[in-house]
Design a protein around this motif. Structure first.
Motif, PDB file in Angstrom:
ATOM      1  N   ARG A  25       7.013 -10.867  -9.831  1.00 49.43           N
ATOM      2  CA  ARG A  25       5.585 -11.425  -9.438  1.00 49.43           C
ATOM      3  C   ARG A  25       5.308 -12.654 -10.154  1.00 49.43           C
ATOM      4  O   ARG A  25       4.649 -12.526 -11.150  1.00 49.43           O
ATOM      5  CB  ARG A  25       4.564 -10.283  -9.344  1.00 49.43           C
ATOM      6  N   GLN A 114      -7.838   2.650  -6.195  1.00 50.10           N
ATOM      7  CA  GLN A 114      -6.908   1.545  -5.896  1.00 50.10           C
ATOM      8  C   GLN A 114      -5.517   1.816  -6.000  1.00 50.10           C
ATOM      9  O   GLN A 114      -4.672   1.198  -5.509  1.00 50.10           O
ATOM     10  CB  GLN A 114      -7.681   0.315  -6.665  1.00 50.10           C
ATOM     11  N   ASP A 116      -3.861   4.486  -5.860  1.00 52.36           N
ATOM     12  CA  ASP A 116      -3.472   5.390  -4.839  1.00 52.36           C
ATOM     13  C   ASP A 116      -3.248   4.606  -3.479  1.00 52.36           C
ATOM     14  O   ASP A 116      -2.216   4.821  -2.717  1.00 52.36           O
ATOM     15  CB  ASP A 116      -4.416   6.302  -4.452  1.00 52.36           C
ATOM     16  N   ALA A 117      -3.972   3.601  -3.270  1.00 51.51           N
ATOM     17  CA  ALA A 117      -4.081   2.693  -2.163  1.00 51.51           C
ATOM     18  C   ALA A 117      -2.604   1.828  -2.217  1.00 51.51           C
ATOM     19  O   ALA A 117      -2.095   1.626  -1.262  1.00 51.51           O
ATOM     20  CB  ALA A 117      -5.354   1.640  -2.108  1.00 51.51           C
ATOM     21  N   LEU A 118      -2.258   1.401  -3.501  1.00 52.50           N
ATOM     22  CA  LEU A 118      -1.039   0.608  -3.609  1.00 52.50           C
ATOM     23  C   LEU A 118      -0.027   1.584  -3.329  1.00 52.50           C
ATOM     24  O   LEU A 118       1.065   1.131  -2.678  1.00 52.50           O
ATOM     25  CB  LEU A 118      -1.120   0.212  -5.237  1.00 52.50           C
ATOM     26  N   ARG A 119       0.044   2.634  -3.736  1.00 52.62           N
ATOM     27  CA  ARG A 119       0.921   3.794  -3.372  1.00 52.62           C
ATOM     28  C   ARG A 119       1.244   3.823  -2.067  1.00 52.62           C
ATOM     29  O   ARG A 119       2.229   4.266  -1.484  1.00 52.62           O
ATOM     30  CB  ARG A 119       0.856   5.086  -4.175  1.00 52.62           C
ATOM     31  N   MET A 120       0.092   4.098  -1.351  1.00 54.12           N
ATOM     32  CA  MET A 120      -0.105   4.245  -0.126  1.00 54.12           C
ATOM     33  C   MET A 120       0.610   3.099   0.929  1.00 54.12           C
ATOM     34  O   MET A 120       1.260   3.475   1.793  1.00 54.12           O
ATOM     35  CB  MET A 120      -1.242   4.403   0.663  1.00 54.12           C
ATOM     36  N   LEU A 121       0.708   1.989   0.306  1.00 55.50           N
ATOM     37  CA  LEU A 121       1.411   0.808   0.797  1.00 55.50           C
ATOM     38  C   LEU A 121       3.037   0.655   0.242  1.00 55.50           C
ATOM     39  O   LEU A 121       3.468  -0.189   0.502  1.00 55.50           O
ATOM     40  CB  LEU A 121       0.731  -0.314   0.459  1.00 55.50           C
ATOM     41  N   GLY A 122       3.208   1.688  -0.515  1.00 56.42           N
ATOM     42  CA  GLY A 122       4.639   1.777  -0.874  1.00 56.42           C
ATOM     43  C   GLY A 122       4.968   0.816  -1.834  1.00 56.42           C
ATOM     44  O   GLY A 122       5.878   0.453  -2.115  1.00 56.42           O
ATOM     45  N   ILE A 123       3.673   0.452  -2.728  1.00 60.05           N
ATOM     46  CA  ILE A 123       3.873  -0.478  -3.964  1.00 60.05           C
ATOM     47  C   ILE A 123       3.796   0.579  -5.076  1.00 60.05           C
ATOM     48  O   ILE A 123       2.739   1.203  -5.312  1.00 60.05           O
ATOM     49  CB  ILE A 123       2.663  -1.437  -3.952  1.00 60.05           C
ATOM     50  N   ASP A 124       4.836   0.241  -6.018  1.00 57.00           N
ATOM     51  CA  ASP A 124       4.833   0.927  -7.400  1.00 57.00           C
ATOM     52  C   ASP A 124       4.024   0.158  -8.148  1.00 57.00           C
ATOM     53  O   ASP A 124       3.959  -0.838  -8.618  1.00 57.00           O
ATOM     54  CB  ASP A 124       6.327   0.842  -8.044  1.00 57.00           C
ATOM     55  N   PHE A 128       3.855  -3.696 -10.024  1.00 60.40           N
ATOM     56  CA  PHE A 128       2.876  -4.284  -9.552  1.00 60.40           C
ATOM     57  C   PHE A 128       1.616  -4.558 -10.840  1.00 60.40           C
ATOM     58  O   PHE A 128       1.126  -5.779 -10.899  1.00 60.40           O
ATOM     59  CB  PHE A 128       1.961  -3.835  -8.425  1.00 60.40           C
TER      60      PHE A 128
END
Lengths: 246, 253
Positions: A25, A114, A116-124, A128
């Motif tokens: 990134r 927030q 957890d929201a990243l994890r839900m989107l499959g983002i480590d 990130f």
């Protein structure tokens, strides 16, 4: 305590593995680099300038007291500045400014779900949140240690000319007798190592943050204390290692 | 008979030395809306987080489309979880991003859509939830009800087949609550999605649910639809749905 150390070990291993895994990134990393380096620069330059001036005045006072001569002050002070003062003071300032900010930022993201929201989107969250900050702080640590050392030396030279009566030329001659380019290179390596410690420790406490304002405060305090202690211990270890190369 | 889209099989979970849920079972059929109710702190949000893969059970299986979520390889798990959207209790909006960017974020991260297509979808979802005018504002500049709407829009941005709503009407006035639940039901009908929602607002629970399940004393009591719930004989259910001060729920505290 054992569980925390074990968690930290697992987290650090994951972080260093993630460092080499895409996506990289670059935009986030440059934003963080700007925050770490450019925005920290004024406070670091201001503080290390005074630290350098105090160092040279104290050295002169005590040398005059003990050996009635302060002719070695430019050399000794330059050595102390390059090997220790510039990089350690700037890194400790970076810990209190950037480290505390990172712990509070990541901690707030943790308690407001927030992360957890990243994890839900499959983002480590490590890739990130931690990796861009890790790269930025490591590079920023090197840059800031270089700038801090140069500013320190300039201020030391200025005060020795104004207060102690040494000309710039004699200060530089005295400095050259004691220090070499190796000192500057080792200082920059130290800056990079200290810069690595700050985001790793801060994000670790941020990601473990318990809910509530108290949790964020605790994570911030812990991150600053642990990162500061780690920098001081690491400084000893690196100084010991580098002593074999002089 | 169709198999369940989501299922908990003998799931137990605890924190520290305490057990929060003990060998609970729950099946949710495709397209169904199950609402979880129950006293605070008894594990409703934990159940949602188990389905979302954010928590792992101590024992038992969490199944999504007949696959054991916690036995899958990480990349398979991520793929499966992309079929899910979640509205978090505290909305979990990215406060450093604008309203529009909050919706664009999952699209940028998880799809190969062009920027123009992403912006088109952002506008579409914001219009769907009725906050198109707030696109350039930041989450802390909009009201609680608008934040909920934004959370719903973001949860739906990737067009998930399964949507988890954690207390979608918490802290909202009755009119806004009604509007939010109407919105959830409309979007559910349009997307034909499976819904699990947590709420303590029984009026909204009756409005949303095909089935209601009460989480209490570490177990799940399936109470059925509105009529079945109101006629349920379990004294804990009776006390909870009627909001009585005295009964087994308050005696155990």
């Amino acid at each position: 305590m054992t569980a925390t150390l074990s968690d930290f070990f697992v987290y650090s291993t994951r972080t260093f593995k993630a460092l080499f895994q895409p996506p990289f990134r670059s935009k986030d990393t440059f934003q963080q680099l700007e925050f770490v380096t450019w925005q920290s620069l004024p406070v670091i330059v201001f503080c290390v300038s005074f630290a350098a001036m105090v160092t040279i005045m104290e050295s002169s006072f005590h040398m005059k007291l003990m050996v009635q001569n302060d002719s070695l002050v430019p050399g000794f002070a330059s050595l102390l500045i390059l090997r220790e003062l510039g990089v350690v003071v700037s890194s400790l300032l970076l810990t209190s400014r950037v480290g505390a900010g990172l712990a509070a930022e990541v901690g707030s993201m943790q308690v407001t779900e927030q992360v957890d929201a990243l994890r839900m989107l499959g983002i480590d969250p490590i890739r990130f949140l931690v990796i861009p900050r890790l790269i930025a702080c490591t590079v920023g640590g090197v840059i800031l240690s270089l700038i801090a050392n140069l500013v320190c030396l300039y201020c030391a030279m200025l005060i020795s000319e104004l207060k102690l009566g040494y000309s710039s030329g004699s200060f530089l001659t005295g400095m050259r007798a004691f220090v070499s380019y190796k000192d500057l290179v080792f200082a920059m390596i130290k800056g990079g190592c200290f810069g690595t410690v700050i985001p790793i420790v801060s994000c670790f406490f941020g990601l473990r943050c318990e809910s509530g304002a108290e949790g964020v405060g605790k994570a911030t305090t812990n991150s600053v204390v642990v990162a500061s202690v780690a920098i001081i211990v690491m400084d000893f270890v690196l100084t010991y290692i580098f002593s074999h190369f002089y | 008979m169709a198999s369940a889209q989501l299922a908990l099989n003998d799931v137990s979970i605890g924190f520290g030395d305490g057990v929060l849920l003990s060998k609970v079972n729950l099946s949710v059929m495709p397209g169904e809306c199950v609402v979880l109710v129950g006293p605070s702190g008894k594990g409703k949000t934990v159940l949602l987080k188990l389905f979302a893969g954010l928590l792992k059970p101590t024992l038992g299986q969490v199944q999504i489309e007949d696959k054991d979520l916690n036995q899958l390889a990480p990349h398979e798990q991520k793929q499966l979880l992309l079929k899910m959207g979640m509205l978090f209790q505290k909305n979990a909006l990215f406060d450093s991003l604008s309203v529009g960017e909050n919706i664009a974020f999952p699209l940028r991260e998880k799809t190969k859509l062009s920027e123009a297509e992403i912006q088109e979808r952002v506008v579409y979802f914001l219009e769907q939830v009725g906050i198109g005018h707030a696109r350039l504002l930041y989450p802390d500049e909009i009201s609680g009800g608008m934040q909920k709407r934004l959370g719903i829009a973001r949860a739906l941005a990737l067009k998930p087949q399964i949507v988890l709503y954690d207390d979608p009407t918490a802290g909202l006035d009755p009119i806004t609550s009604r509007l939010i639940v109407d919105l959830i039901l409309r979007l559910r009908a349009e997307n034909k999605s499976t819904v699990i929602a947590v709420t303590n607002d029984m009026v909204r629970a009756y409005q949303m649910a095909d089935r209601i399940a009460m989480v209490v004393d570490g177990e799940i009591v399936i109470t059925g639809n509105k009529a079945q719930t109101l006629a349920h004989q379990d004294p804990r259910v009776v006390q909870f749905v009627r909001g009585q001060l005295h009964g087994p729920l308050t005696e155990s505290q």
